[in-house]
Design an enzyme around this catalytic site. Structure first.
Site, PDB file in Angstrom:
ATOM      1  N   LYS A 164       0.828  -1.204   0.000  1.00 19.78           N
ATOM      2  CA  LYS A 164       0.000   0.000   0.000  1.00 19.78           C
ATOM      3  C   LYS A 164       0.861   1.251   0.000  1.00 19.78           C
ATOM      4  O   LYS A 164       0.617   2.197  -0.763  1.00 19.78           O
ATOM      5  CB  LYS A 164      -0.943   0.009   1.203  1.00 19.78           C
ATOM      6  CG  LYS A 164      -1.954   1.157   1.176  1.00 19.78           C
ATOM      7  CD  LYS A 164      -2.778   1.219   2.440  1.00 19.78           C
ATOM      8  CE  LYS A 164      -2.007   1.879   3.563  1.00 19.78           C
ATOM      9  NZ  LYS A 164      -2.840   2.169   4.750  1.00 19.78           N
TER      10      LYS A 164
ATOM     11  N   ASP B 206      -6.790   1.141   1.298  1.00 16.62           N
ATOM     12  CA  ASP B 206      -6.823   1.286   2.752  1.00 16.62           C
ATOM     13  C   ASP B 206      -8.206   0.852   3.246  1.00 16.62           C
ATOM     14  O   ASP B 206      -9.013   0.311   2.489  1.00 16.62           O
ATOM     15  CB  ASP B 206      -6.504   2.728   3.168  1.00 16.62           C
ATOM     16  CG  ASP B 206      -7.567   3.721   2.718  1.00 16.62           C
ATOM     17  OD1 ASP B 206      -8.512   3.330   1.986  1.00 16.62           O
ATOM     18  OD2 ASP B 206      -7.469   4.896   3.094  1.00 16.62           O
TER      19      ASP B 206
END
Length: 210
Positions: free
Chosen positions: A123, A141
């Site tokens: 991420k 997220d």
């Protein structure tokens, strides 16, 4: 689970684009290095708390050399108010030293190289690639994970699977800004508790309401 048609997917991103044509990240940064540090610090923390900490930190350490010179003990006072600050201090100093030793103090562009840095997962690498290097990546997220399920964009049970689904589904012309639109939608409208469905521009498309 009900999924969206290609026409509905295009309509979602068209509406999000109209409401926010040029979305910006809410983390403050000065260069690729400070963006990388800010994203690492933001894990399980709010952007607001990170910005408060980095406002003073980046005045004294906005390069890998300056950050490494601080050391963990020198960094901790700046980030103590952020969750998991001891581990994050270790990661930030570690990645700073690796950037110096392995990458000539430059933040690399490739996901593989970014993920070789301490504290940098998929991420974080995606965020740096998207925000600084302008690549159409899809960092997933908690907000994007939630919104993707509610809208009917993905039923993936992991962030990586949701990312994979979104990369396939999002029309190319919306790919660069797509993750910011979905993130901000989840942060301010499609919230975890008490989503603001009555004010949602996507309410008539959303599979959660059907």
């Amino acid at each position: 689970m009900k999924f969206l048609s290609s026409a509905e997917i295009t309509e979602i991103f068209l509406r999000l684009q109209k409401s926010n044509p040029d979305p910006k990240p809410e983390l403050d940064y000065r260069n690729a290095f400070t963006l990388l540090v800010a994203v690492v610090l933001s894990a399980q923390a709010t952007d607001k708390s990170v910005n408060l900490a980095t406002k003073d930190l980046f005045e004294v350490a906005d390069t890998p050399e300056k950050m490494a010179a601080l050391g963990e003990e020198g960094l901790i006072p700046y980030i103590r108010a952020i969750g998991l600050y001891k581990n994050k201090a270790k990661h930030v100093i570690g990645l700073s030293k690796k950037l110096i030793s392995d990458f000539n103090s430059e933040v690399p562009q490739s996901r593989e190289d970014l993920m070789s840095l301490p504290g940098v997962g998929q991420k974080t690498a995606n965020v740096v690639q998207n925000v600084f290097f302008k690549m159409p990546t899809m960092p997933v997220d908690t907000h994007i994970f939630r919104v993707s399920h509610r809208l009917g964009l993905s039923d993936g049970t992991t962030p990586n699977k949701v990312e994979e689904d979104l990369l396939k589904l999002v029309p190319e012309e919306y790919a660069y800004h797509a993750h910011h639109w979905l993130l901000l939608h989840g942060r301010y409208t499609c919230t975890a508790r008490n989503p603001k469905c009555e004010n949602c521009p996507l309410a008539d498309i959303c599979k959660k309401n059907m």
